[in-house]
Design a protein around this motif. Structure first.
Motif, PDB file in Angstrom:
ATOM      1  N   MET A  67     -10.278  -1.504  -9.974  1.00  0.00           N
ATOM      2  CA  MET A  67      -9.100  -2.184  -9.478  1.00  0.00           C
ATOM      3  C   MET A  67      -8.741  -3.284 -10.477  1.00  0.00           C
ATOM      4  N   LYS A  68      -7.448  -3.508 -10.662  1.00  0.00           N
ATOM      5  CA  LYS A  68      -6.956  -4.596 -11.500  1.00  0.00           C
ATOM      6  C   LYS A  68      -6.353  -5.668 -10.610  1.00  0.00           C
ATOM      7  N   VAL A  69      -6.860  -6.883 -10.782  1.00  0.00           N
ATOM      8  CA  VAL A  69      -6.396  -8.027 -10.005  1.00  0.00           C
ATOM      9  C   VAL A  69      -5.757  -9.022 -10.966  1.00  0.00           C
ATOM     10  N   LEU A  70      -4.527  -9.393 -10.692  1.00  0.00           N
ATOM     11  CA  LEU A  70      -3.853 -10.422 -11.473  1.00  0.00           C
ATOM     12  C   LEU A  70      -3.950 -11.723 -10.704  1.00  0.00           C
TER      13      LEU A  70
ATOM     14  N   LYS B 145     -11.071 -17.519  -3.498  1.00  0.00           N
ATOM     15  CA  LYS B 145     -10.930 -16.346  -2.615  1.00  0.00           C
ATOM     16  C   LYS B 145     -11.099 -15.036  -3.395  1.00  0.00           C
ATOM     17  N   LEU B 146     -11.013 -15.131  -4.694  1.00  0.00           N
ATOM     18  CA  LEU B 146     -11.047 -13.940  -5.530  1.00  0.00           C
ATOM     19  C   LEU B 146     -12.276 -13.071  -5.284  1.00  0.00           C
ATOM     20  N   SER B 147     -13.427 -13.680  -5.085  1.00  0.00           N
ATOM     21  CA  SER B 147     -14.653 -12.895  -4.916  1.00  0.00           C
ATOM     22  C   SER B 147     -14.626 -12.027  -3.654  1.00  0.00           C
ATOM     23  N   LEU B 148     -13.744 -12.341  -2.708  1.00  0.00           N
ATOM     24  CA  LEU B 148     -13.614 -11.513  -1.504  1.00  0.00           C
ATOM     25  C   LEU B 148     -12.959 -10.163  -1.813  1.00  0.00           C
ATOM     26  N   PHE B 149     -12.219 -10.087  -2.917  1.00  0.00           N
ATOM     27  CA  PHE B 149     -11.404  -8.909  -3.198  1.00  0.00           C
ATOM     28  C   PHE B 149     -11.939  -8.014  -4.305  1.00  0.00           C
ATOM     29  N   VAL B 150     -12.812  -8.537  -5.120  1.00  0.00           N
ATOM     30  CA  VAL B 150     -13.243  -7.744  -6.272  1.00  0.00           C
ATOM     31  C   VAL B 150     -14.623  -7.144  -6.056  1.00  0.00           C
ATOM     32  N   LYS B 151     -14.834  -6.045  -6.756  1.00  0.00           N
ATOM     33  CA  LYS B 151     -16.135  -5.381  -6.771  1.00  0.00           C
ATOM     34  C   LYS B 151     -16.613  -5.360  -8.214  1.00  0.00           C
ATOM     35  N   ASN B 152     -17.867  -5.021  -8.392  1.00  0.00           N
ATOM     36  CA  ASN B 152     -18.401  -4.898  -9.748  1.00  0.00           C
ATOM     37  C   ASN B 152     -17.528  -3.976 -10.574  1.00  0.00           C
ATOM     38  N   GLU B 153     -17.340  -4.365 -11.815  1.00  0.00           N
ATOM     39  CA  GLU B 153     -16.587  -3.596 -12.807  1.00  0.00           C
ATOM     40  C   GLU B 153     -15.069  -3.644 -12.626  1.00  0.00           C
ATOM     41  N   ASP B 154     -14.568  -4.381 -11.630  1.00  0.00           N
ATOM     42  CA  ASP B 154     -13.123  -4.563 -11.527  1.00  0.00           C
ATOM     43  C   ASP B 154     -12.650  -5.417 -12.706  1.00  0.00           C
ATOM     44  N   THR B 155     -11.356  -5.374 -12.958  1.00  0.00           N
ATOM     45  CA  THR B 155     -10.765  -6.169 -14.027  1.00  0.00           C
ATOM     46  C   THR B 155      -9.933  -7.279 -13.413  1.00  0.00           C
ATOM     47  N   ILE B 156     -10.188  -8.491 -13.878  1.00  0.00           N
ATOM     48  CA  ILE B 156      -9.433  -9.663 -13.429  1.00  0.00           C
ATOM     49  C   ILE B 156      -8.592 -10.131 -14.609  1.00  0.00           C
ATOM     50  N   LEU B 157      -7.276 -10.149 -14.398  1.00  0.00           N
ATOM     51  CA  LEU B 157      -6.354 -10.609 -15.432  1.00  0.00           C
ATOM     52  C   LEU B 157      -5.916 -12.032 -15.096  1.00  0.00           C
ATOM     53  N   LEU B 158      -6.113 -12.953 -16.031  1.00  0.00           N
ATOM     54  CA  LEU B 158      -5.702 -14.339 -15.826  1.00  0.00           C
ATOM     55  C   LEU B 158      -4.349 -14.552 -16.481  1.00  0.00           C
ATOM     56  N   PHE B 159      -3.413 -15.054 -15.692  1.00  0.00           N
ATOM     57  CA  PHE B 159      -2.027 -15.238 -16.135  1.00  0.00           C
ATOM     58  C   PHE B 159      -1.650 -16.709 -16.008  1.00  0.00           C
ATOM     59  N   HIS B 160      -0.955 -17.202 -17.015  1.00  0.00           N
ATOM     60  CA  HIS B 160      -0.397 -18.549 -16.932  1.00  0.00           C
ATOM     61  C   HIS B 160       0.926 -18.574 -17.679  1.00  0.00           C
ATOM     62  N   SER B 161       1.885 -19.277 -17.118  1.00  0.00           N
ATOM     63  CA  SER B 161       3.191 -19.419 -17.744  1.00  0.00           C
ATOM     64  C   SER B 161       3.629 -20.866 -17.619  1.00  0.00           C
TER      65      SER B 161
END
Length: 152
Positions: free
Chosen positions: A1-4, A19-35
């Protein structure tokens, strides 16, 4: 799963990070965005004030970009710490920092990266301020092709 996860320095954003750790599983990808928007323009460039042109000093833009990248580094470390407490390990990718209005940049990022879910904080503006300034979270919820979690 990809989480932005959309990063800013608000309190609600800190809650979103945790809260992020509630949604991700091992090997998921977390994309960090800033503007961020262009730093305040300097008015002391001779000759440009008559043209109505606003120019930011290059060093001011570089300082803003460095601050944004430092923020992403700090958040990446916080996320790694939170995930390690839950014995999770995910791939964390810092996306290039956008110098633009975050609304459209977030939607473009969601589409370009095939994001499954976007997590962002609610800035908590009141009704009048939200009407005047617009709400990034409201815009993202209305225009995202995928699920969005707004955290207070």
């Amino acid at each position: 799963m990809k989480v932005l996860i959309c990063i800013d320095s608000s309190e609600s954003n800190k809650a979103a990070i945790h809260k992020l750790s509630l949604f991700v599983k091992n090997e998921d990808t977390i994309l960090l965005f800033h503007s961020y928007t262009d730093p305040l323009p300097d008015a002391d460039f001779p000759g440009f004030e008559d043209l109505g042109v606003c120019i930011s000093r290059p060093e001011r833009v570089m300082d803003a970009r460095k601050s944004a990248n430092d923020l992403l580094d700090r958040v990446a470390n916080e996320i790694r710490e939170d995930l390690s407490k839950d014995q999770k390990e995910c791939h964390i990718e810092k996306l290039p920092v956008f110098i633009s209005d975050p609304r459209e940049a977030i939607i473009s990022t969601i589409k370009e990266n095939n994001v499954d879910i976007t997590i962002l904080g609610s800035r908590g503006f009141g009704t009048i301020k939200s009407v005047l300034l617009g709400s990034v979270s409201t815009y993202v919820v209305q225009h995202s092709p995928t699920s969005v979690l707004v955290v207070r």
